[in-house]
Design an enzyme around this catalytic site. Structure first.
Site, PDB file in Angstrom:
ATOM      1  N   HIS A 133      57.013  42.326  -8.116  1.00  8.01           N
ATOM      2  CA  HIS A 133      56.457  43.647  -8.633  1.00  8.01           C
ATOM      3  C   HIS A 133      55.408  43.075  -9.484  1.00  8.01           C
ATOM      4  O   HIS A 133      55.513  42.080 -10.078  1.00  8.01           O
ATOM      5  CB  HIS A 133      57.546  44.414  -9.511  1.00  8.01           C
ATOM      6  CG  HIS A 133      57.121  45.697 -10.025  1.00  8.01           C
ATOM      7  ND1 HIS A 133      56.591  45.667 -11.205  1.00  8.01           N
ATOM      8  CD2 HIS A 133      57.419  46.965  -9.632  1.00  8.01           C
ATOM      9  CE1 HIS A 133      56.617  47.110 -11.384  1.00  8.01           C
ATOM     10  NE2 HIS A 133      57.148  47.836 -10.343  1.00  8.01           N
ATOM     11  N   ASP A 210      63.894  38.918 -12.452  1.00  5.81           N
ATOM     12  CA  ASP A 210      63.444  40.222 -12.685  1.00  5.81           C
ATOM     13  C   ASP A 210      64.525  41.076 -12.028  1.00  5.81           C
ATOM     14  O   ASP A 210      64.719  40.927 -10.684  1.00  5.81           O
ATOM     15  CB  ASP A 210      62.111  40.568 -12.081  1.00  5.81           C
ATOM     16  CG  ASP A 210      62.072  42.088 -11.808  1.00  5.81           C
ATOM     17  OD1 ASP A 210      62.944  42.731 -12.092  1.00  5.81           O
ATOM     18  OD2 ASP A 210      60.599  42.399 -11.607  1.00  5.81           O
ATOM     19  N   GLN A 213      65.914  45.592 -10.008  1.00  5.59           N
ATOM     20  CA  GLN A 213      66.212  46.407  -8.784  1.00  5.59           C
ATOM     21  C   GLN A 213      67.849  45.975  -8.479  1.00  5.59           C
ATOM     22  O   GLN A 213      68.504  46.149  -7.414  1.00  5.59           O
ATOM     23  CB  GLN A 213      65.571  46.082  -7.511  1.00  5.59           C
ATOM     24  CG  GLN A 213      64.178  46.825  -7.612  1.00  5.59           C
ATOM     25  CD  GLN A 213      64.270  48.402  -7.695  1.00  5.59           C
ATOM     26  OE1 GLN A 213      65.105  48.922  -7.226  1.00  5.59           O
ATOM     27  NE2 GLN A 213      63.295  48.883  -8.164  1.00  5.59           N
ATOM     28  N   LYS A 236      66.631  52.662 -14.089  1.00  4.79           N
ATOM     29  CA  LYS A 236      66.950  52.233 -12.707  1.00  4.79           C
ATOM     30  C   LYS A 236      68.602  52.225 -12.640  1.00  4.79           C
ATOM     31  O   LYS A 236      68.887  52.135 -11.533  1.00  4.79           O
ATOM     32  CB  LYS A 236      66.499  51.067 -12.404  1.00  4.79           C
ATOM     33  CG  LYS A 236      64.856  51.414 -12.378  1.00  4.79           C
ATOM     34  CD  LYS A 236      63.968  50.102 -11.557  1.00  4.79           C
ATOM     35  CE  LYS A 236      62.822  50.148 -11.829  1.00  4.79           C
ATOM     36  NZ  LYS A 236      61.652  51.051 -11.229  1.00  4.79           N
ATOM     37  N   CYS A 374      53.670  49.100  -6.750  1.00  8.69           N
ATOM     38  CA  CYS A 374      53.440  48.129  -7.569  1.00  8.69           C
ATOM     39  C   CYS A 374      53.756  46.684  -7.221  1.00  8.69           C
ATOM     40  O   CYS A 374      54.326  45.796  -7.778  1.00  8.69           O
ATOM     41  CB  CYS A 374      54.363  48.260  -8.783  1.00  8.69           C
ATOM     42  SG  CYS A 374      53.869  49.618  -9.868  1.00  8.69           S
TER      43      CYS A 374
HETATM   44  N1  PLP Z   1      60.364  44.916 -11.448  1.00  7.59           N
HETATM   45  C1  PLP Z   1      60.905  45.502 -10.349  1.00  7.59           C
HETATM   46  C2  PLP Z   1      61.416  44.693  -8.974  1.00  7.59           C
HETATM   47  C3  PLP Z   1      60.899  46.853 -10.441  1.00  7.59           C
HETATM   48  O1  PLP Z   1      61.160  47.545  -9.247  1.00  7.59           O
HETATM   49  C4  PLP Z   1      60.257  47.768 -11.471  1.00  7.59           C
HETATM   50  C5  PLP Z   1      60.041  49.056 -11.368  1.00  7.59           C
HETATM   51  O2  PLP Z   1      60.061  49.624 -10.352  1.00  7.59           O
HETATM   52  C6  PLP Z   1      59.817  46.547 -12.623  1.00  7.59           C
HETATM   53  C7  PLP Z   1      59.913  45.350 -12.364  1.00  7.59           C
HETATM   54  C8  PLP Z   1      59.172  47.461 -13.806  1.00  7.59           C
HETATM   55  O3  PLP Z   1      59.979  48.225 -14.351  1.00  7.59           O
HETATM   56  P1  PLP Z   1      59.818  49.188 -15.662  1.00  7.59           P
HETATM   57  O4  PLP Z   1      58.578  50.026 -14.923  1.00  7.59           O
HETATM   58  O5  PLP Z   1      60.890  49.915 -15.910  1.00  7.59           O
HETATM   59  O6  PLP Z   1      59.437  48.451 -16.916  1.00  7.59           O
END
Ligand code: PLP
Length: 416
Positions: A133, A210, A213, A236, A374
């Site tokens: 992401h 990260d 998900q 999430k 993203c």
């Molecule tokens: N990393 C992953 C794998 C994500 O799916 C997301 C959000 O879609 C993020 C990071 C970023 O999360 P946030 O926008 O809640 O900071």
């Protein structure tokens, strides 16, 4: 209710009863019952979370820490109690290892700036993967610009899995940190994080995962993973927006400087010298998102009560069904076919732009996401500007997947 998801017996979940906990699901959109299949972008909240936030504001709100009056003490107890719940949920060793952030994005930026910036220099390398992401790409690019370090990217294959042979080759003497997603938001791939962490550890390289998900969909145990940092977002995992967590190994966090200055992150301030607060507050400058933390604590209680292993099992069944019915839609191609993936289906429909697909199925009350998710490099790899993505939570039903397949067949017919 169990404190440990693994202690919940695996039984078939009563989906109707669980859905009753989520008020937002019970509405019509464009004259059809809502089918919410955009959980990877943001999941919905059960009444238990909404009530916890409402109760906090209705009864307990005041600023936290150092207040002698009753409300401030109640707010502090609720705020710090939520930290303990999160600590238990991911099996961290100590509350000191749980830092509140705005979300995954802020957590990764914190590590990039506080861990990375003082340590990195010319020629050092941060090793990520093609599947990331943007939140796990751009913070590293920024710190690379600031320090002269270099971003190195592990390629993936056509199923959407990282190439472990390449990872091993790229993990070199200059690698200072490995940062990768636990589960890909764009494709649903569950990365072989145990294997990756073991390889990195062998070479003494710390690892950031990260987990945005992963945490909502499977049991996450940071001690078992043996990672150094783990980042995730409340919204999430059925909690509020604007709250998230950075888990960090205590010995590493203790060595990192604060990344923002202000109230709450200090013990004493003078013009000549300021003494920083202890962990975890050293990284929490300013009035925090107290209600968000309280809501996230309630979300953790809720997930515990359902059981993470039950959730994982339920979502695997849903994914199997949804994949089967979507594969029958003429002209549909699923992007990301890694075995054992999470309940995320990215797809394209021949000759139809994903945004058109999203708009048309919305007319049927079905919420899916369309775009680059993203994860522009992933789109580039598969040679598409965007995909449509259905992402499931335990409260989704087979019938909702069937409705999506039917709506896609209709969409194809409209464009024929
Ligand atoms: N990393 C992953 C794998 C994500 O799916 C997301 C959000 O879609 C993020 C990071 C970023 O999360 P946030 O926008 O809640 O900071």
């Amino acid at each position: 209710m169990s404190a440990n998801p693994d202690t919940v017996l695996t039984t078939d979940l009563d989906i109707d009863a669980l859905r009753a906990d989520f008020p937002i699901l019970h509405q019509e959109v464009n004259g059809r019952p809502l089918a919410y299949l955009d959980n990877a972008a943001s999941a919905q909240r059960p009444r238990q979370v909404i009530d916890a936030v409402s109760h906090y504001y209705g009864s307990d709100h005041a600023n936290v820490h150092r207040g002698v009056h009753t409300l401030s003490q109640r707010a502090t107890d609720a705020f710090e109690g939520a930290r303990t719940k999160v600590r238990r949920f991911i099996n961290a060793r100590s509350d000191k290892e749980i830092i509140w952030t705005r979300g995954t994005t802020e957590a990764i930026n914190l590590v990039a700036q506080s861990w990375g910036r003082p340590r990195l220099g010319e020629g050092d390398e941060i090793l990520i993967t093609w599947l990331e992401h943007h939140a796990n790409i751009v913070p590293w690019q920024i710190v690379c610009e600031q320090t002269g370090a270099r971003l190195v990217v592990t390629p993936m294959d056509d199923t959407g899995q990282i190439r472990l042979d390449e990872f091993e080759r790229l993990l070199g003497p200059k690698t200072r940190l490995v940062a990768l997603g636990h589960v890909s938001n764009a494709l649903g791939t569950v990365n072989p994080v145990h294997h990756v962490i073991a390889m990195a550890k062998e070479r003494g390289v710390p690892v950031l995962l990260d987990g945005a998900q992963a945490v909502p969909h499977m049991t996450v145990d940071v001690q078992d993973l043996d990672c150094d940092f783990y980042a995730f977002s409340g919204h999430k995992m059925f909690g509020p927006t604007g709250i998230g967590v950075l888990y960090g190994r205590e010995s590493i966090l203790a060595d990192m400087p604060p990344w923002q200055g202000g109230g709450d992150m200090i013990l004493a301030v003078g013009f000549d010298e300021t003494v920083y607060n202890e962990l975890p507050w050293k990284f929490e400058a300013g009035t925090p998102n107290i209600a968000g933390a309280v809501g996230l604590g309630a979300a953790v209680d809720y997930l515990d009560s359902v059981g993470m292993s039950n959730i994982a099992r339920r979502e695997a069944t849903l994914l199997e069904h949804a994949t089967r019915v979507l594969e029958e839609v003429p002209g549909l191609r699923i992007i990301g076919t890694a075995p054992g993936k999470a309940a995320v289906i990215s797809f394209i429909l021949e000759g139809i732009h994903p945004h058109d697909i999203g708009t048309i199925v919305d007319h049927e009350g079905i919420a899916i996401r369309t775009g680059h998710h993203c994860a522009m490099p992933v789109m580039e790899y598969f040679g598409v500007p965007a995909t449509a993505r259905a992402s499931f939570a335990f409260y989704n039903t087979e019938e909702e997947a069937d409705r999506l397949a039917e709506a896609l067949v209709k969409t194809r017919e409209m464009f024929a």
